[in-house]
Design a protein around this motif. Structure first.
Motif, mmCIF file in Angstrom:
data_model
loop_
_atom_site.group_PDB
_atom_site.id
_atom_site.type_symbol
_atom_site.label_atom_id
_atom_site.label_comp_id
_atom_site.label_asym_id
_atom_site.label_seq_id
_atom_site.Cartn_x
_atom_site.Cartn_y
_atom_site.Cartn_z
ATOM 1 N N ILE A 190 -16.857 -0.992 -93.424
ATOM 2 C CA ILE A 190 -17.387 -0.104 -92.393
ATOM 3 C C ILE A 190 -18.348 -0.918 -91.541
ATOM 4 C CG2 ILE A 190 -18.697 1.992 -91.936
ATOM 5 C CD1 ILE A 190 -17.781 2.973 -94.715
ATOM 6 N N ASP A 231 -21.296 -1.917 -89.029
ATOM 7 C CA ASP A 231 -22.603 -1.331 -88.791
ATOM 8 C C ASP A 231 -23.006 -1.617 -87.346
ATOM 9 O OD1 ASP A 231 -24.972 -0.055 -89.264
ATOM 10 O OD2 ASP A 231 -25.937 -1.766 -90.214
ATOM 11 N N SER A 235 -13.592 -1.150 -101.500
ATOM 12 C CA SER A 235 -13.858 -0.078 -100.542
ATOM 13 C C SER A 235 -13.559 -0.608 -99.153
ATOM 14 C CB SER A 235 -15.313 0.400 -100.640
ATOM 15 O OG SER A 235 -16.184 -0.644 -100.287
#
Length: 98
Positions: free
Chosen positions: A64, A66, A61
């Motif tokens: 992303i 944070d 994946s």
């Protein structure tokens, strides 16, 4: 690791020019390390360390990031305001507290 090796090589060979080495770049790719880790045994203590993994990748994946703190600077007085991020929501200040 590549940068460290290039620096050390340049010390040992002063006539080395990095610009001419683009056709044959110096690269380090270690393999067969003695200590193996299983993917399920990874923890935050392994960050910024060289490890060798054993396992099979079945799914990937995108990463992303944070965000933890938002920082805003007043355009008039340059006062810095830091706000905490709550569940991905950034509380942008509307007025400068100064």
């Amino acid at each position: 690791m590549d940068l460290v090796l290039k620096r050390e090589y340049a010390i040992l060979h002063p006539d080395f020019e990095e610009e001419t080495s683009t056709s044959n770049p110096i690269q380090v790719r270690p393999h067969n390390l003695r200590a193996l880790s299983h993917m399920r045994q990874l923890d935050p203590l392994k960050i910024d360390t060289l490890i060798s993994l054993r396992g099979m990748i079945v799914r990937t994946s995108p990463l992303i990031p944070d965000l933890k703190i938002g920082a805003f600077r007043c355009t008039i007085c340059h006062h810095l305001i830091e706000t905490l991020i709550d569940h991905g929501h950034i509380a942008e200040p509307t007025l400068c507290p100064n």
